[in-house]
Design an enzyme around this catalytic site. Structure first.
Site, PDB file in Angstrom:
ATOM      1  N   GLY A  16    -145.270 -73.293 -80.958  1.00 31.66           N
ATOM      2  CA  GLY A  16    -144.790 -73.569 -79.607  1.00 31.66           C
ATOM      3  C   GLY A  16    -144.759 -72.268 -78.811  1.00 31.66           C
ATOM      4  O   GLY A  16    -145.406 -71.272 -79.185  1.00 31.66           O
ATOM      5  N   VAL A  17    -143.998 -72.271 -77.736  1.00 34.56           N
ATOM      6  CA  VAL A  17    -143.951 -71.099 -76.863  1.00 34.56           C
ATOM      7  C   VAL A  17    -143.468 -69.856 -77.622  1.00 34.56           C
ATOM      8  O   VAL A  17    -144.084 -68.782 -77.540  1.00 34.56           O
ATOM      9  CB  VAL A  17    -143.024 -71.393 -75.650  1.00 34.56           C
ATOM     10  CG1 VAL A  17    -142.723 -70.139 -74.861  1.00 34.56           C
ATOM     11  CG2 VAL A  17    -143.678 -72.442 -74.748  1.00 34.56           C
ATOM     12  N   ALA A  18    -142.369 -70.006 -78.398  1.00 33.02           N
ATOM     13  CA  ALA A  18    -141.805 -68.839 -79.086  1.00 33.02           C
ATOM     14  C   ALA A  18    -142.774 -68.302 -80.145  1.00 33.02           C
ATOM     15  O   ALA A  18    -143.010 -67.090 -80.231  1.00 33.02           O
ATOM     16  CB  ALA A  18    -140.471 -69.206 -79.726  1.00 33.02           C
ATOM     17  N   LYS A  37    -146.936 -77.861 -88.128  1.00 35.64           N
ATOM     18  CA  LYS A  37    -146.993 -78.985 -89.067  1.00 35.64           C
ATOM     19  C   LYS A  37    -147.802 -80.160 -88.548  1.00 35.64           C
ATOM     20  O   LYS A  37    -148.146 -81.044 -89.301  1.00 35.64           O
ATOM     21  CB  LYS A  37    -145.606 -79.407 -89.532  1.00 35.64           C
ATOM     22  CG  LYS A  37    -144.680 -80.002 -88.526  1.00 35.64           C
ATOM     23  CD  LYS A  37    -143.390 -80.404 -89.252  1.00 35.64           C
ATOM     24  CE  LYS A  37    -142.319 -80.837 -88.310  1.00 35.64           C
ATOM     25  NZ  LYS A  37    -141.109 -81.266 -88.991  1.00 35.64           N
ATOM     26  N   ALA A  48    -141.592 -79.752 -68.374  1.00 38.42           N
ATOM     27  CA  ALA A  48    -140.636 -78.675 -68.441  1.00 38.42           C
ATOM     28  C   ALA A  48    -140.882 -77.586 -67.416  1.00 38.42           C
ATOM     29  O   ALA A  48    -141.852 -76.867 -67.489  1.00 38.42           O
ATOM     30  CB  ALA A  48    -140.697 -78.047 -69.827  1.00 38.42           C
ATOM     31  N   GLU A 109    -132.234 -77.403 -60.023  1.00 39.93           N
ATOM     32  CA  GLU A 109    -131.814 -78.269 -61.123  1.00 39.93           C
ATOM     33  C   GLU A 109    -130.311 -78.174 -61.310  1.00 39.93           C
ATOM     34  O   GLU A 109    -129.660 -77.279 -60.769  1.00 39.93           O
ATOM     35  CB  GLU A 109    -132.511 -77.852 -62.411  1.00 39.93           C
ATOM     36  CG  GLU A 109    -133.936 -78.336 -62.458  1.00 39.93           C
ATOM     37  CD  GLU A 109    -134.462 -78.338 -63.860  1.00 39.93           C
ATOM     38  OE1 GLU A 109    -134.231 -79.316 -64.574  1.00 39.93           O
ATOM     39  OE2 GLU A 109    -135.085 -77.357 -64.234  1.00 39.93           O
ATOM     40  N   ASP A 204    -136.391 -78.166 -89.463  1.00 37.89           N
ATOM     41  CA  ASP A 204    -136.921 -77.550 -90.699  1.00 37.89           C
ATOM     42  C   ASP A 204    -136.545 -76.067 -90.795  1.00 37.89           C
ATOM     43  O   ASP A 204    -136.218 -75.571 -91.879  1.00 37.89           O
ATOM     44  CB  ASP A 204    -138.459 -77.661 -90.759  1.00 37.89           C
ATOM     45  CG  ASP A 204    -138.938 -79.106 -90.788  1.00 37.89           C
ATOM     46  OD1 ASP A 204    -138.096 -80.017 -90.821  1.00 37.89           O
ATOM     47  OD2 ASP A 204    -140.164 -79.317 -90.762  1.00 37.89           O
ATOM     48  N   HIS A 334    -131.000 -83.547 -76.772  1.00 33.23           N
ATOM     49  CA  HIS A 334    -132.078 -82.863 -76.060  1.00 33.23           C
ATOM     50  C   HIS A 334    -132.351 -81.457 -76.589  1.00 33.23           C
ATOM     51  O   HIS A 334    -133.494 -81.126 -76.871  1.00 33.23           O
ATOM     52  CB  HIS A 334    -131.692 -82.809 -74.581  1.00 33.23           C
ATOM     53  CG  HIS A 334    -132.750 -82.271 -73.697  1.00 33.23           C
ATOM     54  ND1 HIS A 334    -134.037 -82.747 -73.713  1.00 33.23           N
ATOM     55  CD2 HIS A 334    -132.722 -81.292 -72.759  1.00 33.23           C
ATOM     56  CE1 HIS A 334    -134.767 -82.076 -72.823  1.00 33.23           C
ATOM     57  NE2 HIS A 334    -133.996 -81.201 -72.249  1.00 33.23           N
ATOM     58  N   GLU A 358    -136.012 -72.238 -79.942  1.00 35.20           N
ATOM     59  CA  GLU A 358    -134.896 -73.172 -80.121  1.00 35.20           C
ATOM     60  C   GLU A 358    -134.307 -73.120 -81.529  1.00 35.20           C
ATOM     61  O   GLU A 358    -133.156 -73.515 -81.748  1.00 35.20           O
ATOM     62  CB  GLU A 358    -135.344 -74.598 -79.760  1.00 35.20           C
ATOM     63  CG  GLU A 358    -134.159 -75.488 -79.460  1.00 35.20           C
ATOM     64  CD  GLU A 358    -134.548 -76.847 -78.904  1.00 35.20           C
ATOM     65  OE1 GLU A 358    -135.552 -76.932 -78.166  1.00 35.20           O
ATOM     66  OE2 GLU A 358    -133.830 -77.810 -79.205  1.00 35.20           O
ATOM     67  N   LEU A 375    -137.521 -72.229 -72.183  1.00 35.74           N
ATOM     68  CA  LEU A 375    -138.895 -71.736 -72.260  1.00 35.74           C
ATOM     69  C   LEU A 375    -138.907 -70.225 -72.042  1.00 35.74           C
ATOM     70  O   LEU A 375    -139.641 -69.491 -72.696  1.00 35.74           O
ATOM     71  CB  LEU A 375    -139.771 -72.451 -71.240  1.00 35.74           C
ATOM     72  CG  LEU A 375    -140.013 -73.930 -71.564  1.00 35.74           C
ATOM     73  CD1 LEU A 375    -140.671 -74.646 -70.405  1.00 35.74           C
ATOM     74  CD2 LEU A 375    -140.865 -74.070 -72.815  1.00 35.74           C
TER      75      LEU A 375
END
Ligand SMILES: Cc1cc2nc3c(=O)[nH]c(=O)nc-3n(C[C@H](O)[C@H](O)[C@H](O)COP(=O)(O)OP(=O)(O)OC[C@H]3O[C@@H](n4cnc5c(N)ncnc54)[C@H](O)[C@@H]3O)c2cc1C
Length: 517
Positions: A16-18, A37, A48, A109, A204, A334, A358, A375
């Site tokens: 992902g982003v990280a 995975k 997002a 937001e 995980d 979330h 996350e 993000l």
């Protein structure tokens, strides 16, 4: 890629982003293997925005909004780093290929005092960020990405991480030696029945790290998004805050607006307050189906279609025209606020183990996350973790050859699915938006009773079930131990803050939870 290497310099678990941002930084220090995975684009989320400073904003205001959302539990140093390094991380994305440069729109937001959520191409910002990261990662020859490789555990020797065990894309177990591992496995929303998270978010990273002896912190804080699409047998598609910021109203079963009763900011109140208000309205209505309505029908239809193309199309697929119909919505798990405890360079308490995104608890979010900061967190702290890992590299030790048998990618086991359903139900009912001591004790007891059935996972899904089970237990134990309400953690039996005892971070040690500054 052609086959997995037996040894590499660094393993990043998560694309992902990280994970990708860390890999880009690490590529200067050696060979990087990125594991995912599933296919590499399958992680969070559906849509997002990312926060960034617009011309009318100031770091100090964004800092204040983040600290306010975190309910006195943020690490101010971590937030300062996030906001100071954010512009650099966004600028480089633009250079690497993000289309943000073409079309920047700043939106408002919930809990933000300024228009600072950056959108690109309507509501597809995150895929744009990932695309830019992939373009950059693909250009670096030291980075290999291995999709469908499921990491099952961390290997360690004398207190230092030495590699990872995984099930590869053909279902074969492998061990890969390396000098350091980054956990960038995303969230754990799948411990709940109602979640906006994708299927891969099974906790995980937190589970593997905890089993390896890493500190897990603040996991009682789960942010519930107030408005996910409620339809039977349909994934809980997220209906973003931006819809309410554009003027969408929440209505109960009697079609009355209700948020004004609960908070002066109405529909734009902090997420946890909106979620609790919805739960209350659903209870009052005693309706069989637990939902309320999101109403955009009074807004300009053409503008709605243009501003929210993905939301419009997705709802249309379920025969809801958001410009004409009320949308049934319910709250859903979330974001994990806590995770594997790290310092500001992503380092955990175990030598050679890092975490970012996350899966990590950096202290940036405190007790609740300011929407759209995640993000940014992935970009800023992914880069920092990658840099620190590269600097502390040592040569990889080779683990022994692993027998290639026993595990598999499937088939789907009905028994395992039943256990997953039980975990999700008990977490949803007893460790959800509104919590009580009795409910959480009941949840912990049920989870403990399930443990023997999950002790020896043989398939990918059984590993996921075991991770969901452990992540659920960690959340429930931490939530029970925090005898107060703060941020995203709300207890009916302790509805107020208790600063004297709990202005601290939870830390799970074995089956005990302690609180540390
Ligand atoms: C619907 C939705 C909307 C959101 N909206 C926003 C928003 O507007 N703004 C914002 O800032 N944040 C938002 N968030 C949160 C944000 O998207 C996430 O926090 C962020 O994407 C997490 O990034 P990550 O890199 O940590 O993990 P992810 O992007 O989730 O990536 C996790 C990676 O780990 C891999 N992985 C997991 N376990 C294993 C394993 N055992 N072995 C191998 N690989 C594994 C997965 O395959 C995946 O590649 C949203 C989240 C959701 C669900």
């Amino acid at each position: 890629m052609k086959g997995l290497p037996a040894e590499t310099d660094f393993v990043v678990i998560g694309a992902g982003v990280a994970g990708l941002r860390a890999a880009i930084e690490l590529a200067a220090a050696g060979r990087v293997l990125v594991l995912a995975k599933k296919e590499v684009a399958a992680s969070n989320p559906q849509l997002a925005p990312v926060t960034a400073l617009s011309d009318e904003d100031e770091v100090i205001l964004h800092l204040q909004d983040t600290l306010d959302a975190g309910d006195h539990l943020c690490n101010p140093e971590a937030v300062k780093v996030l906001l100071e390094e954010a512009p650099g991380r966004i600028d480089e994305l633009i250079v690497w290929g993000s289309q943000h440069a073409r079309k920047l729109v700043f939106g408002l937001e919930s809990a933000h005092s300024r228009h600072r959520s950056l959108h690109s191409d309507g509501d597809s910002t995150r895929s744009e960020i990932l695309r830019a990261l992939h373009v950059k990662a693909d250009s670096l020859k030291h980075i290999s990405v291995a999709p469908f490789c499921f990491s099952t555990s961390l290997l360690a020797d004398a207190g230092h991480i030495t590699g990872v065990s995984l099930i590869d894309d053909k279902g074969v177990p492998q061990e890969i030696a390396c000098s350091a591992v980054l956990l960038a496995t995303g969230g754990l929303g799948q411990i709940y029945r109602n979640t906006t998270n994708p299927e891969v978010a099974t906790g995980d990273g937190v589970a593997m790290a905890f089993r390896a002896g890493a500190e897990v912190s603040d996991v009682e804080f789960i942010q519930f998004h107030p408005t996910a699409l409620y339809m039977k047998k349909v994934p809980r598609f997220l209906l973003s805050e931006a819809l309410r910021a554009e003027g969408a109203h929440l209505r109960n079963f009697e079609m009355n607006r209700f948020m004004g009763k609960y908070h002066p900011m109405g529909e734009l109140a902090p997420r946890d307050l909106v979620a609790r208000a919805i739960v209350h309205e659903m209870e009052v209505s005693r309706a069989k189906d637990p939902f309320v309505y999101l109403d955009l029908t009074h807004l300009n239809a053409a503008k709605v279609r243009k501003r929210f193309p993905r939301t419009y199309t997705t709802c249309m697929q379920h025969n809801i025209d958001i410009t004409e119909d009320m949308i049934p919505v319910c709250p859903a798990a979330h974001c994990a606020i806590g995770g594997v405890r790290t310092n500001l360079d992503g380092k955990t308490n175990i030598e050679g183990l890092y975490a970012a995104g996350e899966a990590a608890a950096t202290g940036v979010h405190g007790a609740n996350r300011l929407p759209s900061n995640s993000l940014l967190e992935g970009l800023v702290y992914g880069a920092r973790a990658g840099k620190a890992m590269g600097e502390s590299a040592r040569s990889a030790a080779r683990p022994g050859i692993q027998p290639k048998a026993a595990y598999s990618n499937g088939p789907v086991d009905a028994g395992v699915e039943e256990l997953v359903g039980q975990i999700q139900a008990v977490m949803e009912n007893e460790v959800g938006i509104v919590r009580t001591r009795m409910g959480m004790q009941k949840a912990i007891k049920s989870l403990e009773e399930m443990a023997p059935k999950l002790a020896h996972p043989k398939t990918r899904r059984a590993h996921e079930a075991s991770n969901l089970h452990l992540a659920g237990l960690l959340v429930a134990r931490s939530a029970l131990a925090r005898e107060e309400s703060r941020g995203a953690h709300y207890r009916m039996d302790y509805p107020d803050h208790d600063d004297k005892k709990f202005l601290k971070h939870s830390l799970v040690r074995g089956d005990k939870v302690v609180f540390v500054s």
